[in-house]
Scaffold this active site. Structure first.
Site, PDB file in Angstrom:
ATOM      1  N   SER A 121       0.826  -1.205   0.000  1.00 56.32           N
ATOM      2  CA  SER A 121       0.000   0.000   0.000  1.00 56.32           C
ATOM      3  C   SER A 121       0.860   1.254   0.000  1.00 56.32           C
ATOM      4  CB  SER A 121      -0.887  -0.002   1.248  1.00 56.32           C
ATOM      5  OG  SER A 121      -1.499   1.245   1.463  1.00 56.32           O
ATOM      6  N   TYR A 145      -0.796   0.006  10.232  1.00 56.25           N
ATOM      7  CA  TYR A 145      -1.040  -0.670   8.958  1.00 56.25           C
ATOM      8  C   TYR A 145       0.129  -0.460   8.003  1.00 56.25           C
ATOM      9  CZ  TYR A 145      -3.270  -1.552   4.394  1.00 56.25           C
ATOM     10  OH  TYR A 145      -3.567  -2.003   3.127  1.00 56.25           O
ATOM     11  N   LYS A 149       2.682  -3.361   6.548  1.00 53.54           N
ATOM     12  CA  LYS A 149       2.890  -3.578   5.112  1.00 53.54           C
ATOM     13  C   LYS A 149       4.357  -3.392   4.729  1.00 53.54           C
ATOM     14  CE  LYS A 149      -1.146  -4.617   3.361  1.00 53.54           C
ATOM     15  NZ  LYS A 149      -1.360  -5.896   2.631  1.00 53.54           N
TER      16      LYS A 149
END
Length: 323
Positions: A121, A145, A149
């Site tokens: 992402s 997050y 990632k």
């Protein structure tokens, strides 16, 4: 050839499965004969070639069940989305990080060198010093997050360097327009401010109108993921680092609403109401609004023409017509 897709019940995962099985999009580099989906819910793709396993992706036993002798590729799309990973730290670490490591370990033990596609992402970046963000800049995420990632990216690259897998990491733009209801992703509003007005409903925008976003349509993302999976080791030999920024569009919220008005009408635009949410705005503002994509484009990956085309694609898929 057998392919495993984690997150196959999700919006992007289900579309990728359909595309991989479609003769019109198949290539000789990856002739897919069957697919196993792993997710918390059954895969919605109705095809005899699709097997759906439901359960926790961090469970090594479930992963072992999915990978068979003829497995040649894994598409790892399953994840806990941004706001949820921020609110539920342990869950985000288990699904976004521990499951990735467990999946890579199972692939390492496989007799074949598996093609491993990891969906990352733009959240791996923090607030950029300049835009577009260069492809070789080090990630500095500002969310759990994004950190999860970023660690996944490093793992896939190291497993590829060691020859354990044939990896390729794709950093996805924000995907717009997603169907259904809003989820717990911080970027969920980017779909809501188009999807709901098109359907005649009101939508709330929690960020400023001048906030730039890095966006892609579902069609472009799925096409680019499939192309990335189909790349041969020979095509990737020039890239010691297997991480690519997927092509996208830089569009402000205001420009998105302008496109909505052009394609649907002023009444649709008037259904969007601004109510700033500091938590959502802080996360979304930490993401870059533009990324360099030279390497991905050199490998044949492409962006949408413009945001009007993204809105038209949504109208077409939902059966709406332009005024």
């Amino acid at each position: 050839m057998h392919v495993v897709v984690t997150g196959g019940a999700g919006f992007v995962g289900a579309r990728l499965i359909q595309s991989l099985l479609d003769p019109a999009t198949a290539t000789d580099t990856l002739p897919v004969s069957r697919i196993t989906s792993i997710d918390l819910a059954p895969c919605p793709v109705d095809d005899d070639r699709v097997t759906s396993l439901t359960g926790d992706i961090s469970d090594p036993a479930l992963i072992k069940q999915a990978l068979t002798e003829d497995t040649m590729a894994v598409c790892h799309l399953a994840a806990v989305v941004s706001s949820q990973a921020e609110a539920e730290f342990e869950l985000g670490m288990r699904i976004n990080l521990d499951a990735t490591r467990a999946l890579l370990e199972q692939c390492r033990a496989h007799p074949q060198r598996i093609r491993f596609l990891f969906a990352s992402s733009l959240a791996v970046f923090g607030p950029p010093e300049s835009e577009p963000v260069p492809e070789n800049v080090a990630p500095e995420p500002r969310s759990s997050y994004g950190i999860q990632k970023a660690i996944g990216e490093l793992l896939v690259n190291d497993y590829s360097r060691r020859g354990f897998v044939d990896g390729r990491v794709c950093r996805l733009p924000t995907v717009v327009v997603r169907p259904g209801r809003p989820n717990r992703a911080a970027s969920s509003f980017a779909s809501s401010i188009i999807r709901e007005p098109v359907a005649g409903e009101e939508a709330i925008c929690p960020v400023a109108a001048d906030l730039p976003l890095w966006l892609s349509s579902p069609r472009a993302v799925v096409t680019n993921l499939q192309r990335a999976l189909q790349l041969t080791p020979e095509q990737l030999d020039n890239y010691s680092w297997r991480t690519f920024n997927l092509p996208g569009l830089t569009v402000t919220v205001e420009e998105m609403l302008n496109a909505l008005e052009r394609q649907v009408g002023s009444e649709a635009r008037q259904r969007v109401r601004f109510e700033r949410d500091p938590t959502i705005e802080a996360i979304a503002a930490s993401w870059p609004g533009a990324l360099e994509t030279h390497r991905a484009q050199a490998l044949g990956l492409e962006a949408d023409a413009d945001f009007d085309a993204v809105v038209r694609a949504h109208l077409e898929e939902t059966g709406h017509t332009t005024p």
